[in-house]
Scaffold this motif. Structure first.
Motif, PDB file in Angstrom:
ATOM      1  N   ASN A  46      -1.725  -5.649   1.163  1.00 57.69           N
ATOM      2  CA  ASN A  46      -1.985  -4.546   2.097  1.00 57.69           C
ATOM      3  C   ASN A  46      -0.984  -3.408   1.882  1.00 57.69           C
ATOM      4  O   ASN A  46      -0.159  -3.107   2.755  1.00 57.69           O
ATOM      5  N   PHE A  50       2.123  -6.518   5.458  1.00 63.22           N
ATOM      6  CA  PHE A  50       2.085  -5.209   6.110  1.00 63.22           C
ATOM      7  C   PHE A  50       2.844  -4.215   5.240  1.00 63.22           C
ATOM      8  O   PHE A  50       4.046  -4.348   5.035  1.00 63.22           O
ATOM      9  N   PHE A  95      -2.213  -1.845   7.459  1.00 60.26           N
ATOM     10  CA  PHE A  95      -2.966  -2.874   8.170  1.00 60.26           C
ATOM     11  C   PHE A  95      -3.936  -3.587   7.231  1.00 60.26           C
ATOM     12  O   PHE A  95      -4.351  -3.051   6.202  1.00 60.26           O
ATOM     13  N   ASP A  96      -4.331  -4.785   7.648  1.00 65.46           N
ATOM     14  CA  ASP A  96      -5.282  -5.562   6.850  1.00 65.46           C
ATOM     15  C   ASP A  96      -6.722  -5.146   7.123  1.00 65.46           C
ATOM     16  O   ASP A  96      -7.571  -5.219   6.244  1.00 65.46           O
ATOM     17  N   LYS A 143      -3.454  -5.915  12.052  1.00 68.67           N
ATOM     18  CA  LYS A 143      -2.802  -6.871  11.160  1.00 68.67           C
ATOM     19  C   LYS A 143      -2.611  -8.166  11.933  1.00 68.67           C
ATOM     20  O   LYS A 143      -1.966  -8.189  12.981  1.00 68.67           O
TER      21      LYS A 143
END
Length: 697
Positions: A210, A205, A214-215, A199
């Motif tokens: 998302n 988050f 995590f992205d 991230k």
């Protein structure tokens, strides 16, 4: 200047005699490679191919057998030049296997500095392939590693503040913390599986865009040398490199650097992908199969989402509205604002490819093919003369032929490629061992303005393999066991316009470094670099930009000395200027002192730096590699007037556990704000802090 003078006094200890001796190298070549790469693309910040030197950790625990290693294995060390690899292979062919690692001194291009750098990672013997190990054993046994990392900037940045009355724009939707997690299981260097999650600062988050945390997520399973026929199998995320990078090169492709002989792309065709760059990798499956003792076939298939800038349909016709168009592919991988999130995973990219490769003890020849398909048409949002030859559409096909062969002390290599529009690009090089003390590198490249490839990263002045013709000449001389002279000269021509250069242009660059190393604990080098190329400059009168030659000249003095087995000092001075015939000349300097304390038998170690810099502006800036948390690379550029420091702490007092912490701060004396846009800080400092946990089990 008084501070600079005081800092210079720290260099005086280098003039004394050594008090101790150690086999550990006093500097690391990967620092210079990354530093040079970011300077060449005029970028700074975090280096997102963060696991590029991960294999060094494996070779530290499992030294590479110099007798059994092939060209790809030796290249994976990242510590040998192409000419050194050539000389080692030639030596083994003529004299047989090495008896001891110290026999490397008999190989022409291996000086004492190189031998001491690679000693912790190589051995002679003990590297026999064990094809009897079952897949189940490799999956269940081996080494496991878990990394947890956190970073953030302490000062409040504009992107995290609410919009004021009357303000327009957008703000970051997430918090200023950056999180990273990676798990990896490995059995020798033959099998690995694991996942990576990240991230970035400003990304949400476990909420918003998302919801699952995590992205960016990445996972892989990679099997290497399972049998004489199954050379490699990759599932999940993986990296692919064909030839010299004219049609496909995944991962980090180094350019011109002080390692003047490193001009050849020699990465293995398939590799596991464990970095956090969100653009340059494949997702799917690939395999390399040995059809015979000399013939092998690689096939790959990848289907993945890509970030892109989509154009909104300006029609009410449903059929036309379904024909999506994208103006560009997103390479940054940042999803912090509504606009950035709208670009995330906007389109799909299908990649199919293959390589048929014939191997011989003296070289290889390979046929490479690549098919790319996007489910949206790439188009020009604002067509301009400079980009009229760029790829548009949704389907692209490339084919290439690459080769490498050795004749005595000469290594010929190259690649010629064709894109779907008929344009032909080629790059060809020669590595020569002229004498025990002199090596030469030559590379000639020709990339037409209309050559098109989505992932081309050949060795060149610019990236993309398009609109460039050039000649590179590098030389390395070792007139004395303690001296090394390395230099290159590169000249190029862009036959068509480029972004911010409104006419065909030419340029050249030269660089020379003289290195002295004494015993096993001292190294010094003096380097000069001069680059001249065209750029647009705003004219005071008239509407058109002026195209002028810009000169960037820099010189560097670097000293490194181990004053004790556990203590190393490094000092550096950079001086330079940037000039053209219209703007005022910008000058400046940067100077720093590093302290590296790594005691033997004590679990706590640290590295620290204090730097001073004074330049007339951003055009005169100095890039400098910084020690950081493991597998994290920061290369800031020093400009304006100010100072910077960092401190890294590492604790290894708990079995199988490594704890790390870092703080770094930049201070600008002549500025009231730091950065711009959402990254802006209302103040003169920017402070970053970070921590990492590494657990092995």
């Amino acid at each position: 200047m008084r501070q600079a003078f005081s800092l210079l006094l720290t260099i005086l200890p280098f003039l004394g005699n050594a008090q101790s001796d150690t086999l550990q190298p006093v500097s690391s070549p990967e620092e210079q490679i990354i530093e040079d790469y970011l300077q060449s693309i005029e970028a700074e910040g975090d280096f997102d191919f963060n696991t590029i030197f991960e294999e060094l950790e494996y070779f530290r625990d499992n030294p590479l057998d110099l007798n059994g290693a092939n060209e790809g294995d030796l290249q994976a060390l990242k510590l040998l030049s192409d000419i050194q690899i050539l000389d080692l292979i030639n030596y083994r062919r003529q004299a047989g296997d090495l008896i001891s690692v110290y026999e490397l001194q008999a190989i022409p291009s291996f000086d004492l500095l190189t031998i001491r750098r690679i000693l912790p990672f190589v051995a002679v013997g003990g590297g026999l392939d064990d094809y009897q190990t079952s897949l189940g054993k490799m999956l269940a046994q081996g080494k496991n590693e878990l990394y947890l990392r956190w970073f953030r900037i302490l000062e409040e940045q504009q992107g995290y503040t609410p919009l004021g009355e009357g303000q327009t724009g957008s703000r970051y939707l997430g918090d200023p913390n950056q999180f990273y997690m990676r798990y990896k299981h490995s059995y020798s260097n033959r099998l690995s599986y694991g996942f990576t999650a990240e991230k970035d600062r400003g990304e949400e988050f476990f909420k918003g865009s998302n919801p699952y945390g995590f992205d960016f997520y990445s996972a892989h399973l990679f099997l290497k040398d399972y049998s004489k026929r199954i050379k490699a199998i990759a599932l999940g995320d993986y990296a692919v490199s064909f030839g010299q990078g004219l049609i496909l090169f995944s991962g980090f492709g180094a350019g011109k650097s002080s390692a003047v002989m490193n001009i050849k792309r020699t990465a293995r065709t398939l590799r596991p992908y464990t970095s956090v760059n969100e653009a340059n990798f494949q997702r799917g499956a690939a395999a390399t199969i040995g059809l015979s003792d000399q013939l092998e076939l690689t096939a790959l298939a990848s289907l993945r989402n890509r970030g892109a800038n989509l154009l909104e349909a300006d029609t009410t016709d449903l059929e036309e509205a379904e024909l999506r168009q994208a103006t560009s592919l997103d390479l940054a991988g940042l999803h912090r604002t509504p606009n950035e999130i709208a670009r995330e995973n906007a389109i799909q990219q299908l990649t199919l490819g293959g390589q048929l490769k014939w191997n011989h003890s003296l070289g290889h020849i390979a046929l490479n093919t690549l098919y790319e398909n996007l489910n949206a048409d790439l188009t020009q949002f604002r067509p301009a003369p400079f980009n009229q030859f760029d790829f548009t559409g949704n389907t692209l096909f490339n084919v290439s032929l690459d080769y490498s062969f050795i004749f005595q002390n000469f290594n010929f290599f190259g690649e010629t490629a064709r894109s779907a529009n008929g344009a032909m690009a080629t790059t060809n090089g020669l590595l020569m061992g002229l004498d025990r003390r002199v090596d030469l590198a030559l590379l000639v490249r020709h990339f037409p303005r209309d050559y098109q490839a989505l992932n081309a990263i050949p060795f060149a002045e610019t990236q993309g393999g398009q609109n460039e013709t050039g000649v590179y000449l590098g030389i390395e001389a070792r007139p004395h066991p303690n001296w090394r002279l390395s230099a290159y000269f590169d000249t190029w021509r862009h036959p068509w316009l480029r972004f911010n250069i409104d006419a065909p242009s030419t340029g050249y660059e030269y660089r020379a470094r003289l290195t002295y190393f004494r015993k096993r604990d001292f190294e010094a080098f003096l380097e000069v670099r001069d680059e001249r190329k065209a750029q647009n400059v705003d004219k005071i009168e008239g509407n058109n930009d002026a195209i002028v030659e810009r000169q960037v000249f820099q010189t560097r003095l670097h000293l490194a000395k181990k004053v004790a087995p556990s203590l190393e000092l490094r000092s550096r001075i950079d001086v330079g200027f940037t000039d053209n015939e219209i703007n005022e000349r910008q000058e400046g300097f940067a100077i720093y002192q590093d302290v590296l304390f790594k005691p033997r038998g004590f679990p706590l170690s640290f590295t620290a730096r204090y730097a001073l810099f004074d330049t007339d502006g951003f055009q005169t800036r100095f890039y400098s590699f910084e020690n950081n948390l493991l597998y994290t690379y920061g290369i800031p550029s020093y400009f304006n007037r100010g100072s910077r420091y960092y401190i890294n702490l590492r604790y290894r007092g708990i079995r199988n556990l490594t704890l790390e912490a870092r703080i770094a701060q930049t201070f600008w004396k002549n500025q009231d704000t730091f950065g711009s846009g959402n990254e802006a800080i209302n103040g003169q400092t920017r402070t970053t802090v970070g921590a990492q946990i590494k657990y092995q089990f």
